[in-house]
Design a protein around this motif. Structure first.
Motif: not given
Length: 244
Positions: A113-123, A189-204
């Protein structure tokens, strides 16, 4: 140019249209209500734009820098073919399934649910991609240039910074551009790893489409395609460079 501009024109109409239904060719009325949300102090769209730029930029920089070093190690390994083949493994699975598999490790690292988790998953996707792109640079010729620089008195750091990096810069720029796009447009990846907390433009965009909010979905889509279009314009000299 007309074909390139059609999606932008359609998104602009959707952002301004009111009561536009089939089979009407053009909207019967127009409104700036959706665009005015960008000027609000608590604009979620501008916040999403900032998050997307920060995440995609961070992933692009880390993946390009890391991929440059990993590609060098792969090129000099006796098992270079095996390592190169292993770089394709992250693309054998859909992004959502890959995110589901790595999510337990993200939770153990307390990054869910954090930006760090999303960055790690995208890497996990961007780093192998950058490695594959940069693998072609580390040829016998690059090694010979490095050895020549060392023979002429350069230290290892000088040979890397003054010889190898300038030679690799066109490919590094392309890799930076491609990995930015990979992270910028990611949804699974962003939607699953952020559990809806990191709302990027794609998620929006997907959220507004699910809510049938066409105007805000169009505004979010315009914001989503604007930075890649600007980057394409900045990078056009490298992409369309004429020989000679």
């Amino acid at each position: 140019m007309l074909l390139f501009g059609l999606p932008f024109g359609l998104l602009g109409l959707l952002a301004l249209a009111q009561g536009w239904h089939f089979p009407q060719a053009l909207p019967p009325a127009y409104s700036l209500a959706a665009l005015r949300t960008l000027g609000a102090a608590d604009s979620e769209l501008l916040a999403g734009l900032g998050r997307s730029l920060l995440l995609a930029g961070t992933v692009a920089l880390l993946a390009t820098a890391g991929g440059f070093g990993v590609a060098r190690a792969v090129a000099r390994s006796r098992w270079s073919r095996q390592w190169e083949a292993a770089s394709y493994l992250p693309y054998a699975l859909p992004p959502v399934l890959l995110a589901t598999l790595v999510q337990p490790f993200i939770i153990r690292l307390q990054l869910s649910g954090s930006g760090g988790g999303v960055v790690l998953g995208l890497l996990l996707v961007a780093l192998p991609f950058a490695t594959l792109l940069l693998r072609s640079f580390w040829s016998v010729q690059a090694r010979e240039y490095e050895q020549l620089a060392r023979t002429l008195g350069c230290s290892a750091r000088q040979a890397f910074g003054r010889v190898l990096l300038p030679l690799a810069w066109p490919l590094l720029r392309t890799t930076l551009f491609q990995t930015f796009l990979l992270a910028w447009f990611d949804f699974g990846l962003t939607n699953v790893l952020s559990v809806g907390k990191v709302r990027t433009l794609t998620v929006q965009v997907f959220s507004y489409v699910g809510e049938a909010n066409t105007a805000l979905a169009a505004v979010a889509s315009l914001l989503l395609v604007l930075p890649p279009a600007l980057l394409l314009g900045l990078n056009r000299t490298a992409l369309w460079r004429r020989p000679g």
